[in-house]
Design a protein around this motif. Structure first.
Motif, PDB file in Angstrom:
ATOM      1  N   PRO A 321      14.345   3.654   4.175  1.00 52.11           N
ATOM      2  CA  PRO A 321      13.241   2.689   4.161  1.00 52.11           C
ATOM      3  C   PRO A 321      13.373   1.699   5.312  1.00 52.11           C
ATOM      4  O   PRO A 321      14.481   1.349   5.718  1.00 52.11           O
ATOM      5  N   THR A 336       3.482   2.018   5.232  1.00 51.52           N
ATOM      6  CA  THR A 336       2.565   1.487   4.224  1.00 51.52           C
ATOM      7  C   THR A 336       3.302   0.357   3.519  1.00 51.52           C
ATOM      8  O   THR A 336       4.233   0.592   2.738  1.00 51.52           O
ATOM      9  N   ALA A 339       5.115   0.181  -0.014  1.00 47.26           N
ATOM     10  CA  ALA A 339       5.198   1.519  -0.608  1.00 47.26           C
ATOM     11  C   ALA A 339       6.375   2.303  -0.043  1.00 47.26           C
ATOM     12  O   ALA A 339       7.189   2.861  -0.783  1.00 47.26           O
ATOM     13  N   ASP A 340       6.477   2.376   1.293  1.00 44.09           N
ATOM     14  CA  ASP A 340       7.584   3.120   1.911  1.00 44.09           C
ATOM     15  C   ASP A 340       8.359   2.264   2.909  1.00 44.09           C
ATOM     16  O   ASP A 340       9.126   2.770   3.714  1.00 44.09           O
ATOM     17  N   LEU A 368      13.538   4.737  -4.036  1.00 44.11           N
ATOM     18  CA  LEU A 368      12.105   4.960  -4.227  1.00 44.11           C
ATOM     19  C   LEU A 368      11.360   4.909  -2.903  1.00 44.11           C
ATOM     20  O   LEU A 368      10.567   5.801  -2.571  1.00 44.11           O
ATOM     21  N   MET A 369      11.617   3.870  -2.110  1.00 41.96           N
ATOM     22  CA  MET A 369      10.927   3.724  -0.832  1.00 41.96           C
ATOM     23  C   MET A 369      11.389   4.772   0.173  1.00 41.96           C
ATOM     24  O   MET A 369      10.583   5.285   0.963  1.00 41.96           O
ATOM     25  N   ASP A 371      12.449   7.844  -0.463  1.00 46.46           N
ATOM     26  CA  ASP A 371      11.821   9.117  -0.807  1.00 46.46           C
ATOM     27  C   ASP A 371      10.348   9.118  -0.427  1.00 46.46           C
ATOM     28  O   ASP A 371       9.821  10.122   0.081  1.00 46.46           O
ATOM     29  N   SER A 372       9.670   8.003  -0.660  1.00 48.56           N
ATOM     30  CA  SER A 372       8.258   7.903  -0.285  1.00 48.56           C
ATOM     31  C   SER A 372       8.083   7.992   1.230  1.00 48.56           C
ATOM     32  O   SER A 372       7.159   8.641   1.724  1.00 48.56           O
ATOM     33  N   ALA A 373       8.989   7.340   1.957  1.00 50.16           N
ATOM     34  CA  ALA A 373       8.911   7.377   3.422  1.00 50.16           C
ATOM     35  C   ALA A 373       9.052   8.805   3.935  1.00 50.16           C
ATOM     36  O   ALA A 373       8.292   9.250   4.801  1.00 50.16           O
ATOM     37  N   ARG A 374      10.026   9.518   3.407  1.00 50.39           N
ATOM     38  CA  ARG A 374      10.265  10.902   3.856  1.00 50.39           C
ATOM     39  C   ARG A 374       9.069  11.798   3.545  1.00 50.39           C
ATOM     40  O   ARG A 374       8.728  12.686   4.340  1.00 50.39           O
ATOM     41  N   GLN A 375       8.409  11.558   2.429  1.00 48.83           N
ATOM     42  CA  GLN A 375       7.225  12.347   2.081  1.00 48.83           C
ATOM     43  C   GLN A 375       6.027  11.961   2.950  1.00 48.83           C
ATOM     44  O   GLN A 375       5.333  12.806   3.518  1.00 48.83           O
ATOM     45  N   ASN A 376       5.774  10.662   3.070  1.00 43.09           N
ATOM     46  CA  ASN A 376       4.566  10.198   3.752  1.00 43.09           C
ATOM     47  C   ASN A 376       4.576  10.496   5.248  1.00 43.09           C
ATOM     48  O   ASN A 376       3.526  10.741   5.848  1.00 43.09           O
TER      49      ASN A 376
END
Length: 398
Positions: A321, A336, A339-340, A368-369, A371-376
């Motif tokens: 993150p 974002t 979120a990430d 959480l952030m 994992d979201s960063a890697r996806q987004n």
């Protein structure tokens, strides 16, 4: 039509229509984001079957050369053997009519025309449908002197509109890019700002992901990492100020600073003055960015100006993150907020410190952030971005 179908169609079209693609930059091998981007795109286009030639105007400055290796699947050429003297600066009527000054200006102009003839020879040998991508406006001054008849010329600005506006490049972009077939910025927001200035042929093209590692960071090392040149624009001094605000409350954490540059000694002195030497590690330049990121769990970007920062993309791809100053449309397009990663107002070191402290104090939030960063960040996957380039080439053919 699905994304997979679009990608398959783009690949088929590319294989059926191999092009000659020229990248023209200030230098072929100068350390920095534009060099990394140029050679990444050159490889990606080569993999699509295109014939790529990377061109530089001058050699990289001493101490700033990037080792490109010996396995490049495309040609590289540098026009000048040594960096040419800068042309005489402006001045009043007296200076312009001074015979010595006039001779220097004439010699500089003649030297530019001579080097531009080399570009003309290369361009004339290209196949129909060839593309010239000029990554920096200074390099465009030589391309403008060359014969580009029959070629599609794309001029790029790899920085935000506001960063450009504060520099001498602003006027040169308006002068040298006004007649190219397409000018590209890194974000739609920046493109719209140039359009309002009368350049109605401007579009946007984001950077592709530099890499997407199979193994993300485990996010367990209590390390905040910064990677970039130690230069005033990168704002490492601001990061040190922020770190001094939070380090006393996090004695088991380390700030790892990767990079080298002209500001290093001044930054080390600042670090000592702030009393944070024990928690700051100066790790120098690294050739293994993925490893540096895997050994961290938070990434900090404290720049005063940016375009579409590769460092943020690299960190997010590694599942780390990020906390960054919101200094450019490209930064807030990548992150974002909430979120990430987190965004702080430009130069607000207290807010930067608060965001860093939030992540440092909450491992669940980091996971959480991250994992979201890697996806987004996968919306900038290389195949998707190259497909967009291929679509643009076909559009400009019409």
């Amino acid at each position: 039509m699905t994304q997979q179908t679009l990608h398959a169609t783009a690949l088929a079209d590319s294989a059926a229509a191999s092009r000659d693609i020229f990248f023209v930059s200030n230098s072929v091998d100068e350390l920095g984001g534009i060099t990394s981007w140029s050679h990444q795109m050159a490889r990606l286009f080569s993999n699509r079957g295109h014939q790529v030639h990377v061109l530089g105007i001058t050699p990289a400055p001493a101490g700033r050369r990037h080792d490109l290796g010996d396995d490049l699947p495309y040609r590289t050429t540098t026009l000048y053997d040594v960096h040419p003297p800068a042309p005489p600066s402006g001045g009043g009527v007296r200076r312009r009519v001074d015979p010595v000054d006039r001779r220097r200006r004439a010699a500089h102009a003649a030297g530019m025309r001579k080097q531009a003839e080399k570009l003309t020879d290369l361009f004339r040998a290209a196949r129909p449908g060839a593309i010239v991508i000029v990554t920096q406006v200074w390099a465009m001054e030589w391309v403008a002197l060359a014969d580009t008849t029959g070629l599609t010329v794309i001029g790029m600005s790899h920085e935000s509109y506001e960063t450009c506006r504060r520099s001498s490049r602003y006027g040169r972009v308006q002068r040298y890019y006004k007649d190219v077939d397409r000018m590209l910025t890194l974000t739609r927001e920046d493109a719209d700002l140039w359009i309002r200035k009368g350049l109605d042929h401007v579009g946007a093209m984001p950077n592709p992901l530099p890499f997407f590692p199979d193994t993300p960071s485990p996010r367990r090392a209590k390390t905040v990492v910064s990677i970039g040149r130690l230069h005033e624009e990168k704002g490492v001094d601001l990061l040190l100020e922020a770190w001094a605000l939070l380090a006393p409350d996090h004695p088991d954490w380390t700030l790892a600073i990767y990079g080298a540059g002209e500001e290093e000694q001044a930054l080390r002195r600042q670090c000592a003055q702030l009393g944070i030497e024990a928690s700051v590690q100066w790790r120098g330049r690294t050739d293994d960015v993925p490893a540096a990121l895997r050994e961290s769990c938070v990434f900090a970007l404290s720049s005063r100006g940016e375009g579409f920062p590769l460092a943020l993309m690299e960190a997010m791809a590694t599942g780390v993150p990020c906390v960054a100053f919101d200094v450019a449309p490209g930064v807030r397009e990548i992150i974002t907020d909430g979120a990430d990663g987190f965004l702080a107002p430009p130069g607000d070191t207290r807010q930067l410190a608060r965001h860093l402290a939030t992540l440092m104090g909450d491992s669940d939030l980091r996971d959480l952030m991250g994992d979201s960063a890697r996806q987004n960040i996968q919306r900038y996957a290389t195949d998707l971005i190259v497909d967009r380039w291929e679509t643009l080439f076909r559009l400009l053919d019409r």
